[in-house]
Scaffold this motif. Structure first.
Motif, PDB file in Angstrom:
ATOM      1  N   UNK A  73      44.639 -28.784  24.431  1.00 51.42           N
ATOM      2  CA  UNK A  73      43.698 -27.450  24.070  1.00 51.42           C
ATOM      3  C   UNK A  73      42.949 -27.000  25.481  1.00 51.42           C
ATOM      4  N   UNK A  74      41.794 -27.229  25.356  1.00 50.28           N
ATOM      5  CA  UNK A  74      40.752 -26.686  26.650  1.00 50.28           C
ATOM      6  C   UNK A  74      39.696 -27.678  26.862  1.00 50.28           C
ATOM      7  N   UNK A  75      39.422 -28.116  27.991  1.00 47.42           N
ATOM      8  CA  UNK A  75      38.353 -28.827  28.333  1.00 47.42           C
ATOM      9  C   UNK A  75      37.252 -28.853  27.659  1.00 47.42           C
ATOM     10  N   UNK A  76      36.636 -27.415  27.181  1.00 44.37           N
ATOM     11  CA  UNK A  76      35.308 -27.549  26.339  1.00 44.37           C
ATOM     12  C   UNK A  76      35.640 -27.955  24.915  1.00 44.37           C
ATOM     13  N   UNK A  77      36.700 -28.285  24.439  1.00 40.30           N
ATOM     14  CA  UNK A  77      37.015 -28.812  23.136  1.00 40.30           C
ATOM     15  C   UNK A  77      36.427 -30.301  23.228  1.00 40.30           C
ATOM     16  N   UNK A  78      36.361 -30.883  24.080  1.00 42.08           N
ATOM     17  CA  UNK A  78      35.910 -32.142  24.130  1.00 42.08           C
ATOM     18  C   UNK A  78      34.433 -32.479  23.798  1.00 42.08           C
ATOM     19  N   UNK A  79      33.700 -31.207  23.886  1.00 40.94           N
ATOM     20  CA  UNK A  79      32.238 -31.252  23.239  1.00 40.94           C
ATOM     21  C   UNK A  79      32.367 -30.707  21.890  1.00 40.94           C
ATOM     22  N   UNK A  80      33.214 -29.680  21.653  1.00 38.46           N
ATOM     23  CA  UNK A  80      33.080 -28.572  20.242  1.00 38.46           C
ATOM     24  C   UNK A  80      33.687 -29.734  19.271  1.00 38.46           C
ATOM     25  N   UNK A  81      34.354 -30.585  19.505  1.00 37.88           N
ATOM     26  CA  UNK A  81      34.791 -31.535  18.689  1.00 37.88           C
ATOM     27  C   UNK A  81      33.837 -32.234  17.966  1.00 37.88           C
ATOM     28  N   UNK A  82      32.516 -32.373  18.491  1.00 41.70           N
ATOM     29  CA  UNK A  82      31.288 -33.136  17.686  1.00 41.70           C
ATOM     30  C   UNK A  82      30.934 -32.199  16.652  1.00 41.70           C
ATOM     31  N   UNK A  83      30.997 -31.210  16.722  1.00 39.37           N
ATOM     32  CA  UNK A  83      30.076 -30.154  15.676  1.00 39.37           C
ATOM     33  C   UNK A  83      30.698 -30.484  14.229  1.00 39.37           C
ATOM     34  N   UNK A  84      32.062 -30.570  14.051  1.00 34.23           N
ATOM     35  CA  UNK A  84      32.229 -30.841  12.588  1.00 34.23           C
ATOM     36  C   UNK A  84      31.656 -32.184  12.207  1.00 34.23           C
ATOM     37  N   UNK A  85      31.812 -33.163  12.894  1.00 34.10           N
ATOM     38  CA  UNK A  85      31.570 -34.631  12.766  1.00 34.10           C
ATOM     39  C   UNK A  85      29.837 -34.512  12.399  1.00 34.10           C
ATOM     40  N   UNK A  86      29.285 -34.028  13.215  1.00 39.40           N
ATOM     41  CA  UNK A  86      27.836 -33.681  13.091  1.00 39.40           C
ATOM     42  C   UNK A  86      27.519 -33.198  11.781  1.00 39.40           C
ATOM     43  N   UNK A  87      28.216 -32.195  11.365  1.00 40.52           N
ATOM     44  CA  UNK A  87      28.168 -31.682   9.964  1.00 40.52           C
ATOM     45  C   UNK A  87      28.234 -32.619   8.972  1.00 40.52           C
ATOM     46  N   UNK A  88      29.176 -33.280   9.105  1.00 40.39           N
ATOM     47  CA  UNK A  88      29.622 -34.320   7.859  1.00 40.39           C
ATOM     48  C   UNK A  88      28.524 -35.385   7.942  1.00 40.39           C
ATOM     49  N   UNK A  89      28.050 -35.974   9.098  1.00 34.34           N
ATOM     50  CA  UNK A  89      27.111 -37.015   9.199  1.00 34.34           C
ATOM     51  C   UNK A  89      25.862 -36.585   8.629  1.00 34.34           C
ATOM     52  N   UNK A  90      25.346 -35.378   8.966  1.00 33.16           N
ATOM     53  CA  UNK A  90      24.141 -34.851   8.306  1.00 33.16           C
ATOM     54  C   UNK A  90      24.407 -34.796   6.893  1.00 33.16           C
ATOM     55  N   UNK A  91      25.455 -34.312   6.310  1.00 34.34           N
ATOM     56  CA  UNK A  91      25.280 -34.219   4.677  1.00 34.34           C
ATOM     57  C   UNK A  91      25.395 -35.604   4.254  1.00 34.34           C
ATOM     58  N   UNK A  92      26.047 -36.485   4.754  1.00 36.25           N
ATOM     59  CA  UNK A  92      26.142 -38.025   4.276  1.00 36.25           C
ATOM     60  C   UNK A  92      24.601 -38.564   4.456  1.00 36.25           C
ATOM     61  N   UNK A  93      24.122 -38.381   5.553  1.00 31.95           N
ATOM     62  CA  UNK A  93      22.689 -38.919   5.519  1.00 31.95           C
ATOM     63  C   UNK A  93      21.721 -38.461   4.507  1.00 31.95           C
ATOM     64  N   UNK A  94      21.815 -36.944   4.324  1.00 31.40           N
ATOM     65  CA  UNK A  94      20.798 -36.676   3.306  1.00 31.40           C
ATOM     66  C   UNK A  94      21.285 -36.979   1.947  1.00 31.40           C
ATOM     67  N   UNK A  95      22.264 -37.291   1.691  1.00 30.39           N
ATOM     68  CA  UNK A  95      22.732 -37.747   0.304  1.00 30.39           C
ATOM     69  C   UNK A  95      22.542 -39.337   0.193  1.00 30.39           C
ATOM     70  N   UNK A  96      23.026 -40.098   0.861  1.00 31.73           N
ATOM     71  CA  UNK A  96      23.227 -41.544   0.827  1.00 31.73           C
ATOM     72  C   UNK A  96      22.207 -42.562   1.627  1.00 31.73           C
ATOM     73  N   UNK A  97      21.382 -42.105   2.644  1.00 33.54           N
ATOM     74  CA  UNK A  97      20.316 -42.753   3.476  1.00 33.54           C
ATOM     75  C   UNK A  97      19.281 -42.333   2.900  1.00 33.54           C
TER      76      UNK A  97
END
Length: 527
Positions: A162-186
């Motif tokens: 892909x492109x070198x910038x994707x090494x940073x952009x890949x974090x975004x969906x993981x962050x969104x999922x982690x935020x949702x799980x934190x809100x619900x389960x922690x």
């Protein structure tokens, strides 16, 4: 307090480990993309190292504050805010168009990511009964090795496909999922943020910490290019480091609400463990920094091949950490593990220093397996040893400082490795050029052969000699860097040799059954 059970506990473990892996992964994910980023942004390989070190500096500054900030804002609020900040900064890292824009957003990303490490560890510990926390340490240790080691794997795949910038952009969906799980389960801890009105933020302490760490890191990064102490700028940085450190220590010892509880360094076990944590961080991050650059520049591996050469050894570490954690929880002594880990690191450095430029990705497996075994055997006991002699109310500070020291060791390691490799490359180049003379028959034979080959390929007979000199010059430069990288691996071994005798000064406090029951009860109340 009531512990989560079943699926809820599994989700908490998954969320916290993912957050820790994501934070540590971003310390190394850019390693395999340094050549691509430097080319895209028009930066030298020496300047591009700031993309790594700016993140590390932010980590080192923010990690020791996480205990205080978590208590001030409420741990769950602080955890969520840090995840969101990390995701936003990741987006702007991917959108950066200049080197220093990228360096700035990497620093912001490091501020958000630094909080994830210690806070994840505290939340993970809360999910386990006190007597089961060595296993929690094992799970957390998996994150410590997975993050830095899997960074090159994921980074290599993204850069190649892909492109070198994707090494940073890949974090975004993981962050969104982690935020949702934190809100619900922690869940929030009882009384989170309730004492905010009674707490004073140690602004001078925060400022002095930033000045101290920033001054030291800049001095390490730019010392070589600025001729060290012949440079006024380096002298200013040295003054800021020494003066800032002295003022920071004085401030933290004399304020009622220190942002970092440095009094715990009065505990000998914690202090000695911290020294080895620093050296362990140096070895872990230095080896992961040098290896990808060497095998791509010298051995011709692609970023994906570089990542694959690290992947299988990394899974060995995933297996070892829980195994060692279980052994320690059953009463195994930590010293044999630490001694073995240091010896493995020493062997690893010398094996790495004997690599050849003809080696392929599969040939590097033995040395990488050694690295992972050394990391597991050294880091796992250190996670437990760091708080072994502390009081329960000092655990939060101990965890934060231990994580900070490990990251600091990594930041120093990268800076030292970068400067050391550059210095050694210049020396090796000078030594090699001493043999490139008209009087040397071997050189003349090589020169004539290259010149004839170039003349046949290009048809430019008049310029064949000039092109031959350029080819030889590039070959000399490549060989000089190759030798410099091997020297850097050996440097890791030498540092572990120097530190090895002090491992026997680390003592594990002995406690009878009643003492253990009191500590477990107090620890449960503290968490």
């Amino acid at each position: 307090m009531e512990r989560p059970q079943g699926f809820a506990k599994f989700i908490i473990v998954l969320t916290t480990i993912t957050a820790a892996v994501m934070e540590l992964l971003d310390t190394t994910i850019v390693n395999v993309a340094l050549n691509q980023i430097s080319g895209a942004l028009g930066a030298t390989i020496e300047d591009i190292a700031w993309v790594i070190t700016s993140y590390a500096i932010a980590n080192v500054v923010i990690i020791p504050m996480t205990g205080f900030l978590g208590e001030y804002f409420g741990r769950k609020n602080y955890y969520l805010g840090s995840m969101i900040l990390f995701g936003i900064a990741s987006y702007f890292c991917g959108m950066s168009e200049t080197l220093w824009e990228l360096v700035f957003w990497r620093f912001i990303q490091g501020i958000g990511g630094g909080a994830l490490l210690s806070t994840s560890q505290a939340i993970l510990f809360d999910a386990f009964e006190p007597e089961d926390r060595p296993m929690a340490s094992g799970f957390f240790g998996m994150g410590i090795i997975l993050g830095p080691s899997l960074g090159p794997v994921l980074g290599g795949y993204l850069v190649d496909n892909f492109h070198w910038s994707d090494i940073f952009l890949v974090n975004i969906p993981i962050c969104i999922i982690a935020v949702i799980l934190t809100l619900v389960y922690i869940d929030r801890k009882e009384g989170e943020g309730a004492n905010r009105k009674n707490m004073a933020i140690d602004y001078p302490g925060i400022l002095l910490l930033m000045v101290t760490v920033g001054g030291l890191q800049f001095m390490l990064e730019k010392g070589e290019s600025e001729d060290w102490f012949d440079s006024r700028l380096i002298n200013i940085c040295a003054f800021l480091f020494v003066g800032g450190l002295a003022a920071f220590i004085y401030r933290e010892l004399h304020t009622k609400s220190p942002v970092v509880n440095i009094r715990i360094f009065q505990n000998q076990t914690f202090t000695m463990s911290s020294i080895f944590t620093l050296v362990g961080g140096f070895g872990l991050f230095t080896s992961v920094f040098v290896y990808p650059i060497m095998v791509q520049r010298i051995n011709g591996l692609t970023p994906t091949e570089t990542g694959l050469s690290l992947m299988v050894p990394t899974f060995l570490g995933v297996f070892l950490f829980p195994v060692i954690g279980r052994a320690l929880s059953k009463g195994a002594k930590p010293l044999p593990f630490m001694v073995f880990g240091i010896l493995i690191y020493i062997v690893f450095g010398f094996i790495g220093g004997e690599s050849t430029s003809e080696m392929g990705r599969w040939d590097f497996f033995p040395m990488q397996m050694l690295r992972v075994i050394g990391v597991a055997c050294l880091q796992m006991p250190l996670i437990n040893q760091a708080v072994a002699g502390l009081k329960p109310n000092e655990y939060a500070s101990g965890i934060s400082l231990t994580n900070m020291i490990r990251q600091l060791g990594g930041a120093f390691g990268i800076a030292v490795a970068n400067n050391y490799a550059t210095t050694r490359a210049a020396q090796h180049r000078s030594d090699l050029l001493a043999n490139v003379t008209a009087e040397n028959p071997l050189f003349q034979q090589r020169f004539q052969g290259i010149a004839q080959s170039m003349a046949q390929k290009t048809g430019e007979i008049a310029r064949a000699g000039e092109m031959a000199y350029k080819q030889i010059d590039m070959a000399v430069t490549k060989q000089a860097y190759y030798l410099a990288y091997l020297d850097t691996f050996r440097l890791v071994s030498i540092i572990f040799i120097l530190i090895f005798p002090f491992v026997f000064l680390i003592k594990t406090p002995k406690k009878d059954k009643k003492d253990i029951e009191k500590i477990l009860k107090a620890s449960e109340e503290a968490h």
